[in-house]
Design a protein around this motif. Structure first.
Motif, mmCIF file in Angstrom:
data_model
loop_
_atom_site.group_PDB
_atom_site.id
_atom_site.type_symbol
_atom_site.label_atom_id
_atom_site.label_comp_id
_atom_site.label_asym_id
_atom_site.label_seq_id
_atom_site.Cartn_x
_atom_site.Cartn_y
_atom_site.Cartn_z
ATOM 1 N N VAL A 187 -9.056 49.537 65.678
ATOM 2 C CA VAL A 187 -10.021 49.094 64.663
ATOM 3 C C VAL A 187 -10.577 50.296 63.896
ATOM 4 O O VAL A 187 -10.677 50.285 62.661
ATOM 5 N N LEU A 188 -10.927 51.355 64.629
ATOM 6 C CA LEU A 188 -11.442 52.564 63.978
ATOM 7 C C LEU A 188 -10.389 53.206 63.077
ATOM 8 O O LEU A 188 -10.707 53.697 61.993
ATOM 9 N N LYS A 189 -9.139 53.165 63.527
ATOM 10 C CA LYS A 189 -8.069 53.736 62.713
ATOM 11 C C LYS A 189 -7.891 52.942 61.424
ATOM 12 O O LYS A 189 -7.709 53.526 60.344
ATOM 13 N N ARG A 190 -7.977 51.603 61.511
ATOM 14 C CA ARG A 190 -7.834 50.782 60.302
ATOM 15 C C ARG A 190 -9.012 50.992 59.355
ATOM 16 O O ARG A 190 -8.839 51.036 58.135
ATOM 17 N N LEU A 191 -10.213 51.115 59.934
ATOM 18 C CA LEU A 191 -11.384 51.373 59.097
ATOM 19 C C LEU A 191 -11.273 52.721 58.388
ATOM 20 O O LEU A 191 -11.611 52.853 57.207
ATOM 21 N N PHE A 192 -10.809 53.734 59.126
ATOM 22 C CA PHE A 192 -10.638 55.056 58.521
ATOM 23 C C PHE A 192 -9.597 55.005 57.416
ATOM 24 O O PHE A 192 -9.799 55.570 56.322
ATOM 25 N N LYS A 193 -8.481 54.335 57.674
ATOM 26 C CA LYS A 193 -7.418 54.233 56.676
ATOM 27 C C LYS A 193 -7.892 53.483 55.438
ATOM 28 O O LYS A 193 -7.466 53.783 54.308
ATOM 29 N N CYS A 194 -8.797 52.527 55.618
ATOM 30 C CA CYS A 194 -9.265 51.706 54.498
ATOM 31 C C CYS A 194 -10.324 52.428 53.666
ATOM 32 O O CYS A 194 -10.291 52.368 52.430
ATOM 33 N N TYR A 195 -11.252 53.124 54.342
ATOM 34 C CA TYR A 195 -12.420 53.643 53.631
ATOM 35 C C TYR A 195 -12.354 55.143 53.340
ATOM 36 O O TYR A 195 -13.164 55.628 52.540
ATOM 37 N N TYR A 196 -11.441 55.866 53.954
ATOM 38 C CA TYR A 196 -11.404 57.304 53.688
ATOM 39 C C TYR A 196 -11.042 57.628 52.234
ATOM 40 O O TYR A 196 -11.627 58.557 51.660
ATOM 41 N N PRO A 197 -10.115 56.916 51.590
ATOM 42 C CA PRO A 197 -9.855 57.207 50.160
ATOM 43 C C PRO A 197 -11.105 57.064 49.297
ATOM 44 O O PRO A 197 -11.299 57.836 48.348
ATOM 45 N N HIS A 198 -11.978 56.103 49.626
ATOM 46 C CA HIS A 198 -13.214 55.941 48.854
ATOM 47 C C HIS A 198 -14.155 57.118 49.102
ATOM 48 O O HIS A 198 -14.790 57.626 48.158
ATOM 49 N N ALA A 199 -14.250 57.540 50.359
ATOM 50 C CA ALA A 199 -15.091 58.699 50.665
ATOM 51 C C ALA A 199 -14.548 59.957 49.989
ATOM 52 O O ALA A 199 -15.321 60.790 49.485
ATOM 53 N N ASN A 200 -13.232 60.086 49.958
ATOM 54 C CA ASN A 200 -12.623 61.239 49.303
ATOM 55 C C ASN A 200 -12.885 61.212 47.799
ATOM 56 O O ASN A 200 -13.145 62.255 47.178
ATOM 57 N N PHE A 201 -12.854 60.003 47.208
ATOM 58 C CA PHE A 201 -13.160 59.867 45.790
ATOM 59 C C PHE A 201 -14.614 60.259 45.502
ATOM 60 O O PHE A 201 -14.911 60.959 44.524
ATOM 61 N N ILE A 202 -15.538 59.809 46.352
ATOM 62 C CA ILE A 202 -16.956 60.149 46.175
ATOM 63 C C ILE A 202 -17.152 61.656 46.303
ATOM 64 O O ILE A 202 -17.936 62.264 45.557
ATOM 65 N N TYR A 203 -16.425 62.274 47.237
ATOM 66 C CA TYR A 203 -16.524 63.729 47.452
ATOM 67 C C TYR A 203 -16.151 64.485 46.176
ATOM 68 O O TYR A 203 -16.902 65.357 45.715
ATOM 69 N N HIS A 204 -15.010 64.165 45.605
ATOM 70 C CA HIS A 204 -14.555 64.872 44.411
ATOM 71 C C HIS A 204 -15.361 64.459 43.171
ATOM 72 O O HIS A 204 -15.603 65.301 42.286
#
Length: 375
Positions: free
Chosen positions: A174-191
């Motif tokens: 579940v944590l892996k799926r959540l990371f895979k789903c939301y990390y691109p959004h966090a990366n977008f916010i970072y940049h």
């Protein structure tokens, strides 16, 4: 080293321009791949000593930069690349009338200078692993890198039946799926946050060129003439590892190592521009004609001419006469031995006899070369 640009009249002369800030950040981003390339080159030559450093390059680089950045923050009030461009960090809000960095400011700067890039790098690598690579993101999960792996891990009987193990595995998935789903959004916010701060900084809506400096409450300013005079008066910075001498060999060795370490870290601000200049010089050298002229092999002298064989055809004194037909040459051609004849004469002779008529050296008709100017 200070790189001052022309400032507009009436502007804040102590505030670096956005282009200088971007150049400073880009130089910091190029240090890691450059060091990785050097490490990989020497790791192929000395794998016994350097292969482990190459495998853990991000952590080794972070440890090295922690040492370097701590030295420059402690002694010059800025990061390594900031000091290279002639900048320093100051507090936005003074403490007791001073805007110098406190101990907490320095450690916070180290966390964002060293810890944040390391964590970001590892998160990018982990996302690349769980997402299956670029092909899986573009073409679907069936093109995942893990989809082409051969075999699977063997299951131990009795372990999967454990309820605790099943819950742990399910939570992990579940944590892996959540990371895979939301990390691109966090990366977008970072940049996006970095880009927005750049824009705001360019239009003087903020004095912070990055969100991390805003969190720390620090601003980047140019080193003033007073700062340079103070550094010149102070001389070589003193290491925190050094201690008052008491005449013991151990204390002397400790102070010697501290001075060497501090001097080496301080020399980096000279070594970096020298390395850039040397790299540019090599790049120019290998692209120039000077390198080609020096590396060009000398033209070897022509081979000694073959002497006529006693049993061969005599060479006429008049060089314009064909040795075979004894007539002025027409359509001249050269045999492999170097003697010139009429093309029909030498072609017929070599085809029938397989040798030069003058030297009797073996020859083939394919070796005959036609001459387009009589010699």
């Amino acid at each position: 080293m200070e790189f001052m640009s022309d400032m507009l009249s009436g502007g804040d002369a102590g505030k670096p321009s956005l282009f200088e800030i971007v150049a400073q950040h880009k130089m910091g981003e190029l240090l890691e791949p450059a060091l990785r390339h050097v490490t990989s080159v020497y790791a192929h030559r000395y794998p016994r000593y350097l292969i482990r450093i190459l495998n853990w390059h991000e952590e080794a680089y972070a440890a090295l930069m922690l040492l370097v950045e701590r030295h420059y923050l402690r002694n010059y009030g800025g990061s390594f690349t900031e000091h290279f461009y002639g900048y320093k960090r100051v507090r936005a809000h003074k403490i007791r009338g001073s805007n110098s960095l406190t101990r907490a400011d320095k450690w916070g700067s180290l966390a964002f200078l060293v810890g944040l890039p390391l964590a970001k790098n590892r998160l990018d690598q982990y996302y690349e692993h769980v997402s299956g690579g670029e092909a899986a993101r573009l073409l679907g999960s069936e093109f995942s890198q893990t989809a082409f792996s051969v075999g699977s891990e063997p299951r131990t009987p009795g372990v999967d039946s454990s309820n605790l193990h099943r819950k742990f595995t399910a939570a992990k998935e579940v944590l892996k799926r959540l990371f895979k789903c939301y990390y691109p959004h966090a990366n977008f916010i970072y940049h996006m946050a970095t880009a927005l701060y750049y824009i705001a900084y360019m239009f003087d809506h903020t004095d912070y060129n990055s969100p991390w400096l805003h969190v720390l409450g620090l601003k980047v300013r140019r080193l003033s003439a007073a700062d340079y005079r103070a550094m010149e008066t102070r001389g070589v910075p003193k290491s925190s590892l050094s201690a008052p001498s008491n005449g013991s060999v151990l204390r002397f060795t400790r102070n010697l190592v501290a001075r060497m370490l501090t001097g080496g870290l301080d020399f980096l601000k000279v070594l970096l521009p020298l390395s850039i200049f040397f790299y540019r010089f090599l790049e120019w050298w290998y692209r120039s004609d000077f390198h080609k002229k020096i590396r060009k092999d000398p033209i070897p002298p022509p081979p000694m001419p073959l002497k006529p064989h006693p049993d061969g055809v005599a060479v006429p004194e008049d060089q314009s006469v064909c040795p075979l037909c004894r007539m002025p040459r027409t359509n001249p051609a050269m045999a492999p031995s170097g003697y010139v004849f009429c093309y029909p004469c030498i072609h017929k002779h070599v085809s029938e006899n397989g040798a030069c008529p003058v030297t009797l050296v073996k020859a083939e008709s394919a070796g005959i070369r036609k001459l387009y100017a009589d010699v």
